[in-house]
Scaffold this active site. Structure first.
Site, PDB file in Angstrom:
ATOM      1  N   ASP A   8       0.936  -0.929  -0.005  1.00 42.52           N
ATOM      2  CA  ASP A   8       0.043   0.005   0.133  1.00 42.52           C
ATOM      3  C   ASP A   8       0.397   0.881  -0.056  1.00 42.52           C
ATOM      4  O   ASP A   8       1.506   1.248   1.244  1.00 42.52           O
ATOM      5  CB  ASP A   8      -1.032  -0.180   0.983  1.00 42.52           C
ATOM      6  CG  ASP A   8      -2.023   1.321   1.134  1.00 42.52           C
ATOM      7  OD1 ASP A   8      -1.754   2.330   0.638  1.00 42.52           O
ATOM      8  OD2 ASP A   8      -2.607   1.319   2.429  1.00 42.52           O
ATOM      9  N   LYS A  70       2.562  11.478  -4.196  1.00 40.18           N
ATOM     10  CA  LYS A  70       2.245  10.767  -4.437  1.00 40.18           C
ATOM     11  C   LYS A  70       0.411  11.680  -5.305  1.00 40.18           C
ATOM     12  O   LYS A  70      -0.074  11.567  -5.955  1.00 40.18           O
ATOM     13  CB  LYS A  70       0.732   9.647  -3.526  1.00 40.18           C
ATOM     14  CG  LYS A  70      -0.109   8.680  -4.092  1.00 40.18           C
ATOM     15  CD  LYS A  70      -0.404   7.640  -2.844  1.00 40.18           C
ATOM     16  CE  LYS A  70      -1.682   6.870  -3.537  1.00 40.18           C
ATOM     17  NZ  LYS A  70      -2.573   6.186  -2.659  1.00 40.18           N
ATOM     18  N   GLU A 168      -7.404   0.484  -4.887  1.00 34.00           N
ATOM     19  CA  GLU A 168      -7.442  -0.245  -3.398  1.00 34.00           C
ATOM     20  C   GLU A 168      -8.765  -0.432  -2.542  1.00 34.00           C
ATOM     21  O   GLU A 168      -8.206  -1.045  -1.351  1.00 34.00           O
ATOM     22  CB  GLU A 168      -7.275   1.762  -2.824  1.00 34.00           C
ATOM     23  CG  GLU A 168      -5.728   1.768  -2.990  1.00 34.00           C
ATOM     24  CD  GLU A 168      -5.152   3.650  -2.588  1.00 34.00           C
ATOM     25  OE1 GLU A 168      -5.704   3.874  -2.099  1.00 34.00           O
ATOM     26  OE2 GLU A 168      -3.805   4.068  -2.514  1.00 34.00           O
ATOM     27  N   ASP A 191     -13.011   6.250   2.650  1.00 40.62           N
ATOM     28  CA  ASP A 191     -11.315   5.470   2.717  1.00 40.62           C
ATOM     29  C   ASP A 191     -10.919   7.808   2.996  1.00 40.62           C
ATOM     30  O   ASP A 191     -11.233   7.802   2.577  1.00 40.62           O
ATOM     31  CB  ASP A 191     -10.267   5.132   1.640  1.00 40.62           C
ATOM     32  CG  ASP A 191      -9.012   4.894   2.591  1.00 40.62           C
ATOM     33  OD1 ASP A 191      -8.456   5.650   3.545  1.00 40.62           O
ATOM     34  OD2 ASP A 191      -8.128   4.535   0.806  1.00 40.62           O
TER      35      ASP A 191
END
Ligand code: ADP
Ligand code: MG
Length: 596
Positions: A8, A70, A168, A191
């Site tokens: 992850d 990211k 994800e 999330d």
């Protein structure tokens, strides 16, 4: 195929895991931490630092410490919005690709991510004692081709063969075991991480998750709660605001307090000589933190509404709502999600580890269970454990070559079960009582509704033929290992007798298994129907009620008859008679929850 790790690669934190004979484990660094901050420090006068050491540099060398990289992955200069530029290091958007600039050097987001992936790789290799070279890496569901390719390149730069890029939310759903849901089941994945919020709706289609819709905000997360908390703490300490070092120490303490308040009602923050002279001290309650955090969480509501609209679904159409991301550990976030979706979210997994666990499971699926074992000996008889109803569940079948490791996940059979008794058995008979008991022990876990706690049981027979049994609560990671007597040291006569018996009793044994399984199902359904009838009692048409009661009494009669076929038919009839009942209950629950 070689072993594959699951990764992850998060905006805030990254994790790595591996499949260990049947179930996923996350690998920790030398300090025992499974979360590696996704931070890289590039000091002019030394080698790059990655993870926690880099995180500590953030306050001291803000222009040389890169975080949240990211957000820039696979983007071009004109993809950037102004709010993206709000980082403490320099972003260069002039070239074809966005890059970070530190001390006059340009670094692409792939290069920075590769340093993070390299750190995870080194941690994994140190923990495992051997090299790992294949990986599955997760990305947000909304990542486009360029962003996915950039992530893949980062993996390759770090020395991995990237076997697959996985969404994800899909990984999270796998970790929650939702691939076991019935086909066409619909799942919402909420999330909330450090700096990003993602909401996705998945549909399960022939054991494959499809993303129906996704929404979110790449500038919304736990960091915003931290900022609100710090602002609150320095309210009456104006001079602190202009002291970056003090603010940075305060931020660290505030985050620790925030985490503590997810499980406790109060937290105190004490920082000696915060501004070089005075000591800082404050107590904050969970209620105060919730008040500060509420506006942040409220901002996720519109995204949830939109994703449902895009998927053309109502909350009632969802079969499951799962939580991902560290922020969803906060109790009021869980309540908020329950309110928005009109149903309790599934909280059975550690939210900040689920994506990595799912990536690891996906890696295990891809690598297959092929083992390179040296043929030393074989197990003369099957080894397994006793499961609900007194059945034998085989974990290592007879004639397996040793050394061997194999495992399986089990769930609880009773509400609020606190422990599971693991009875280790050897033999070929269907019912546990007819096999030999090699040993027995208990594994404890947190109470949870039936079927939710998941215990991984792993059997390992070493080269000496000693059986080691490990049971692990997959949620807390607490585990117990027991070494039992030699599992291969059984006399030939005893083995022959056992196999002879199993053949002789094959038919009756099988009939007993079929009966036991049907009986378990009956008991489960009878309890569920009783509860359901209570709930919708007055709203049920008399005719339907009579039919259901008739089917219930058929099941009870079949139970007394001890005829397996009759019981299975009665179960099926009851199942059909109560189909609409289930729909009513859902509708009723939503009504009383006052869904928006
Ligand atoms: P990401 O997916 O963005 O890398 P994570 O899922 O690791 O992020 O979430 C990180 C966020 O979760 C941070 O804001 C962190 O402070 C917060 N967090 C982690 N644990 C807790 C907790 N126990 N209570 C509240 N917030 C938490
Ligand atoms: Mg994440």
């Amino acid at each position: 195929m070689d072993e594959i790790v699951g990764i992850d690669l998060g905006t805030t934190n990254s994790l790595i895991g591996i499949m260990d004979a049947g179930f996923p484990i996350l690998l920790a660094d030398a300090d025992g931490a499974r979360l590696t901050p996704s931070v890289v420090a590039l000091p002019e006068d030394g080698p790059p630092l990655v993870g926690s050491p880099a995180q500590r540099m953030r306050a001291l060398r803000p222009r040389e410490t890169i975080y949240s990289i990211k957000r820039f992955m696979g983007l071009r200069g004109d993809d950037l919005r102004d709010e993206d530029m709000d980082v403490s290091y320099e972003i260069d958007r002039s070239g074809a690709q966005v890059s970070a600039r530190v001390n006059g050097q340009r670094y692409s987001p792939e290069e920075i991510s590769a340093l993070i992936l390299g750190k995870l790789k080194a941690n994994a290799e140190a923990a495992l004692g051997h090299a790992v070279s294949h990986a599955v890496i997760t990305v947000p569901a909304y990542f486009n081709d360029a962003q996915r390719s950039a992530t893949k390149r980062a993996g390759e730069l770090a020395g991995f063969a990237v076997e697959r890029i996985v969404n994800e939310p899909t990984a999270a759903a796998l970790a929650y075991g939702l691939d076991k849901l019935s086909t066409r089941a619909k799942i919402a994945v909420y999330d909330l991480g450090g700096g990003t919020f993602d909401i996705s709706i998945l549909e399960l289609n022939n054991a494959v998750f499809e993303v129906l819709a996704t929404n979110g905000n790449t500038h919304l997360g736990g960091d915003d709660i931290d900022t609100a908390l710090i602002r609150h703490l320095i309210q009456n300490h104006d001079h602190l605001a202009a002291n970056p070092e003090a603010i940075s120490r305060l931020r660290e303490a505030a985050i620790a307090a925030k985490h503590k308040l997810s499980s406790e009602e109060f937290a105190t923050i004490e920082i000696p000589f915060l501004d070089g002279e005075t000591n800082f001290s404050a107590t904050i309650s969970r209620a105060e933190l919730e008040q500060l955090g509420r506006p942040v969480i409220e901002r996720t509501r519109a995204h949830c509404r939109r994703v449902l609209a895009d998927a053309k679904l109502e909350p009632a159409d969802l079969d499951e709502v799962i939580l991902v991301g560290g922020v969803t550990r906060m109790p009021f976030v869980r309540q908020f999600v329950a309110e928005v979706f009109g149903r309790e979210p599934n909280v059975t997994q550690n939210p900040d580890e689920t994506v990595a666990i799912g990536a690891t499971i996906q890696a295990g699926i891809l690598s297959g269970a092929v083992r390179d074992v040296v043929l030393l000996d074989v197990t003369p008889l099957s080894l397994g454990i006793e499961t609900f109803g007194g059945l034998m569940n085989v974990i290592i079948p007879r004639n397996s070559t040793i050394p061997i490791k194999a495992g399986e996940m089990f769930t609880t059979a009773v509400h609020n079960q606190r422990s599971m008794s693991i009875k280790v058995l050897q033999g070929e008979r269907e019912m546990a009582k007819d096999n030999w008991t090699l040993g027995q022990f208990e594994i404890e876990f947190e109470a949870a509704p039936k079927g939710i706690a998941r215990v991984g049981v792993q059997f390992e027979i070493d080269v000496n033929g000693i059986l080691h049994v490990l049971a692990r609560d997959t949620r807390t990671g607490s585990e117990k290992v027991v070494a039992l007597q030699s599992a291969i040291d059984v006399s030939d006569e005893a083995v022959e007798a056992m196999i002879g018996d199993s053949l002789e009793h094959a038919f009756t044994d099988m009939a007993e298994r079929v009966w036991t399984e049907a009986e378990l199902k009956s008991n489960e359904m009878l309890a569920a129907v009783d509860a359901a009838l209570l709930l919708v009692n007055e709203d049920l048409e008399p005719a339907m009620r009579d039919t259901i009661l008739q089917r219930v009494s058929d099941v009870r009669a079949a139970l007394r008859s001890r005829e397996a076929k009759r019981l299975k038919d009665a179960n099926d009839a009851l199942d059909r008679a109560t189909e609409t009942l289930a729909a009513r209950i859902v509708a009723k629950a939503l009504e009383s929850a006052g869904t928006p």
